[in-house]
Design a protein around this motif. Structure first.
Motif, mmCIF file in Angstrom:
data_model
loop_
_atom_site.group_PDB
_atom_site.id
_atom_site.type_symbol
_atom_site.label_atom_id
_atom_site.label_comp_id
_atom_site.label_asym_id
_atom_site.label_seq_id
_atom_site.Cartn_x
_atom_site.Cartn_y
_atom_site.Cartn_z
ATOM 1 N N VAL A 138 0.842 -1.203 0.000
ATOM 2 C CA VAL A 138 0.000 0.000 0.000
ATOM 3 C C VAL A 138 0.878 1.254 0.000
ATOM 4 O O VAL A 138 0.601 2.218 -0.717
ATOM 5 C CB VAL A 138 -0.958 -0.008 1.211
ATOM 6 N N LYS A 139 1.936 1.218 0.790
ATOM 7 C CA LYS A 139 2.867 2.358 0.819
ATOM 8 C C LYS A 139 3.457 2.619 -0.560
ATOM 9 O O LYS A 139 3.570 3.780 -1.002
ATOM 10 C CB LYS A 139 4.004 2.088 1.811
ATOM 11 N N ARG A 140 3.865 1.559 -1.241
ATOM 12 C CA ARG A 140 4.474 1.717 -2.572
ATOM 13 C C ARG A 140 3.471 2.313 -3.562
ATOM 14 O O ARG A 140 3.825 3.165 -4.391
ATOM 15 C CB ARG A 140 4.986 0.368 -3.083
ATOM 16 N N ILE A 141 2.235 1.856 -3.491
ATOM 17 C CA ILE A 141 1.201 2.380 -4.391
ATOM 18 C C ILE A 141 0.946 3.860 -4.088
ATOM 19 O O ILE A 141 0.828 4.687 -5.006
ATOM 20 C CB ILE A 141 -0.099 1.563 -4.250
ATOM 21 N N TYR A 142 0.897 4.182 -2.800
ATOM 22 C CA TYR A 142 0.663 5.584 -2.406
ATOM 23 C C TYR A 142 1.833 6.469 -2.838
ATOM 24 O O TYR A 142 1.630 7.566 -3.399
ATOM 25 C CB TYR A 142 0.464 5.665 -0.893
ATOM 26 N N ASP A 143 3.049 5.994 -2.622
ATOM 27 C CA ASP A 143 4.231 6.770 -3.004
ATOM 28 C C ASP A 143 4.324 6.963 -4.509
ATOM 29 O O ASP A 143 4.876 7.966 -4.986
ATOM 30 C CB ASP A 143 5.504 6.078 -2.494
ATOM 31 N N VAL A 154 -7.250 4.033 2.981
ATOM 32 C CA VAL A 154 -6.462 4.306 1.776
ATOM 33 C C VAL A 154 -7.200 3.689 0.596
ATOM 34 O O VAL A 154 -7.542 2.493 0.619
ATOM 35 C CB VAL A 154 -5.041 3.728 1.885
ATOM 36 N N TYR A 155 -7.432 4.520 -0.433
ATOM 37 C CA TYR A 155 -8.167 4.056 -1.604
ATOM 38 C C TYR A 155 -7.307 4.135 -2.857
ATOM 39 O O TYR A 155 -6.461 5.021 -2.986
ATOM 40 C CB TYR A 155 -9.441 4.884 -1.809
ATOM 41 N N ALA A 198 -10.787 -0.043 -1.856
ATOM 42 C CA ALA A 198 -9.989 0.111 -0.645
ATOM 43 C C ALA A 198 -8.711 -0.717 -0.715
ATOM 44 O O ALA A 198 -8.733 -1.891 -1.048
ATOM 45 C CB ALA A 198 -10.800 -0.297 0.576
ATOM 46 N N LEU A 199 -7.592 -0.069 -0.395
ATOM 47 C CA LEU A 199 -6.323 -0.768 -0.178
ATOM 48 C C LEU A 199 -6.138 -1.057 1.308
ATOM 49 O O LEU A 199 -5.585 -2.092 1.694
ATOM 50 C CB LEU A 199 -5.161 0.084 -0.688
ATOM 51 N N TRP A 200 -6.585 -0.122 2.121
ATOM 52 C CA TRP A 200 -6.571 -0.284 3.578
ATOM 53 C C TRP A 200 -7.828 0.391 4.121
ATOM 54 O O TRP A 200 -8.187 1.484 3.688
ATOM 55 C CB TRP A 200 -5.342 0.360 4.205
ATOM 56 N N PHE A 219 -7.677 -2.890 8.501
ATOM 57 C CA PHE A 219 -7.436 -4.172 7.836
ATOM 58 C C PHE A 219 -7.284 -3.926 6.335
ATOM 59 O O PHE A 219 -7.794 -2.929 5.806
ATOM 60 C CB PHE A 219 -8.585 -5.140 8.118
ATOM 61 N N PRO A 220 -6.580 -4.817 5.636
ATOM 62 C CA PRO A 220 -6.361 -4.603 4.196
ATOM 63 C C PRO A 220 -7.613 -4.853 3.384
ATOM 64 O O PRO A 220 -8.498 -5.616 3.779
ATOM 65 C CB PRO A 220 -5.272 -5.630 3.864
ATOM 66 N N GLY A 221 -7.673 -4.204 2.243
ATOM 67 C CA GLY A 221 -8.751 -4.465 1.300
ATOM 68 C C GLY A 221 -8.634 -5.875 0.737
ATOM 69 O O GLY A 221 -7.563 -6.486 0.747
#
Length: 491
Positions: A138-143, A154-155, A198-200, A219-221
């Motif tokens: 999720v962090k990598r996708i957001y970054d 996080v979507y 949702a990712l998270w 929790f994760p998506g």
């Protein structure tokens, strides 16, 4: 490799000759069950389908790392914004810890798979054991700029992703169609667009299963677990991703988007999907009252069932249809599968009665060629079964002396039949296994009666011979006389 295996790739919509990333090695990821209920007929099809692929790849000389996940995280069945957490709901109703529910149904699933003779995968990761990997992805996708944070959740930004890549390339959809067909749901106010996923997800106060993250306790998506775990165990690029056709959209479509956003490319090279199971032409579902668990099939306890069906009958039933075609359940179809399986096993047993000759009028390599060609042609198990049935007839002719075979060719034939029936199709001789364990009372009784009938025929006591034959027929057992004895099968 000698095999020229082709797979129907649902990303390219065509059969392609299979070429692994690393010669001699195959990485395969298949979406496993969500464990909040008993395994059912719908679980049998993907399990048997990908077990067939796993077995055939190994039989063709490949070293396979087969990863099949267990979904035990307390998110929702289809999307973290729809419905209620199924595992948590069951835990609350039964006053259990969520992991007790997950463990109980995971064990039920394993027992059902063992009964179906589905081999255990190389790795069976649980979503709850890979929360760290999911958070990192999720962090990598957001970054990378393809996600946004909203009220602790996080979507994934589908519109932004689609501007650079193509969201919908697996299912053949375009974003405009998705926008039109996406319904508005309660709780979507945190999203920028209704089609974002949702990712998270930030956990509500009553949500039992939750983990700390940089954004919230949550929790994760649903889609995140497969992207994270496939990458963890198979690397950023691997060969085959499989699952049911119902997962193509949105689950696998979202997986592709997540992996591409995080890694810059999709992870899987071949996407393979099995088709659905229907019942009397109608989609299987609990709401329709036609939902049948595997235990109900094995015991015959469901109201739609006329009888119990053995695990191998279910497996044979699944293999009789090509994995990409719809599989329609009916009692008639399962009873036909039962008879077909019995006929095939009778043919395998008859091989032990064949006596070698000085010459061969048959060529076992022709069976090998037909079976391999069928399997290489997109796992065409129905054509393999058809070839085996043709050779059951030939085996019976060998037993009767109508054809001949040398000792060398007989051993070759036995090896080919055993390899395809048992090693690749994964069937078991349940009658022989039952006899070995003392549970099969039919076989020894029938054999004893046939032995008495053989004595009556030798004494020319035709009345006694006919009486035994007619009595067996009344019990549903058909007797076929040979020169030196009799064969039998259940009608």
């Amino acid at each position: 490799m000698d095999s020229k295996l082709s797979l129907y790739n649902t990303l390219t919509r065509r059969k392609e000759e299979f070429e692994p990333l690393v010669e001699g090695r195959v990485g395969m990821y298949v979406c496993g069950p969500t464990v909040y209920g008993d395994p059912h007929l719908g679980h049998a099809r993907p399990s048997v389908t990908f077990d067939l692929l796993f077995r055939y790849l190994k039989a063709s000389g490949y070293k396979v790392r087969y990863v099949r996940n267990i979904t035990d995280v307390g998110h929702l069945e289809h999307d973290a914004d729809e419905g209620e957490d199924k595992i948590a709901k069951k835990a609350r109703l039964e006053q259990l810890e969520p992991m007790e529910v997950a463990h109980y149904y995971t064990e039920r699933y394993h027992k059902a798979m063992e009964a179906l003779n589905v081999e255990t995968p190389s790795i069976e990761p649980h979503a709850s054991g890979h929360i760290i990997e999911q958070i990192e992805m999720v962090k990598r996708i957001y970054d990378a700029g393809f996600a946004y944070i909203s009220n602790g959740s996080v979507y994934f930004d589908v519109e932004k992703y689609n501007a650079k890549y193509h969201y919908g390339k697996l299912s053949g959809r375009n974003l405009e169609d998705i926008v039109v067909n996406t319904r508005e749901l309660d709780g979507q106010s945190d999203k920028r667009h209704s089609f974002d996923f949702a990712l998270w997800k930030k956990a509500s106060p009553e949500h039992i299963m939750r983990w700390p993250s940089p954004w919230s306790d949550g929790f994760p998506g649903w889609h995140m677990e497969c992207s994270a775990m496939s990458t963890r165990y198979l690397g950023e690029r691997f060969d085959i991703h499989g699952g049911g056709m119902d997962l193509m959209f949105p689950h696998h479509e979202c997986e592709i988007a997540q992996s591409t956003a995080a890694l810059g490319h999709d992870s899987a090279r071949y996407w393979v999907h099995n088709n659905m199971v229907t019942i009397n032409g109608q989609k299987m579902g609990k709401s329709l009252g036609n939902f049948i668990t595997l235990e109900e099939l094995f015991t015959g306890s469901h109201k739609l069932l006329e009888q119990a069906y053995t695990p191998m009958t279910i497996r044979f039933f699944v293999l009789q249809a090509h994995y990409r075609s719809t599989l329609d359940f009916s009692n008639e179809a399962l009873q036909a599968a039962e008879k077909g399986l019995d006929r095939l096993m009778k043919g395998v047993d008859a091989l032990a009665k064949v006596k070698p000759s000085a010459t061969s009028t048959v060529k076992p390599e022709e069976l090998e060629k037909r079976c391999r060609t069928a399997m290489d042609d997109d796992l065409n198990s129905p054509m393999v079964i058809s070839a085996l049935f043709d050779w059951v007839r030939i085996i019976n002719q060998l037993v009767e002396g109508q054809q001949t075979i040398t000792a060398e060719d007989l051993e070759l034939l036995k090896g080919i039949v055993n390899r395809y029936v048992f090693d690749i199709l994964g069937l078991r001789d349940e009658k022989a296994a039952g006899a070995a364990s003392g549970r099969d009372y039919v076989t020894p009784l029938v054999e004893m009666l046939l032995e008495e009938r053989l004595k009556a025929r030798a004494a020319k006591d035709w009345a006694a011979s006919d009486r035994i034959r007619d009595g067996l027929a009344a019990a549903g057992i058909r007797v076929k006389d040979r020169k030196d004895g009799s064969d039998w099968e259940i009608e």
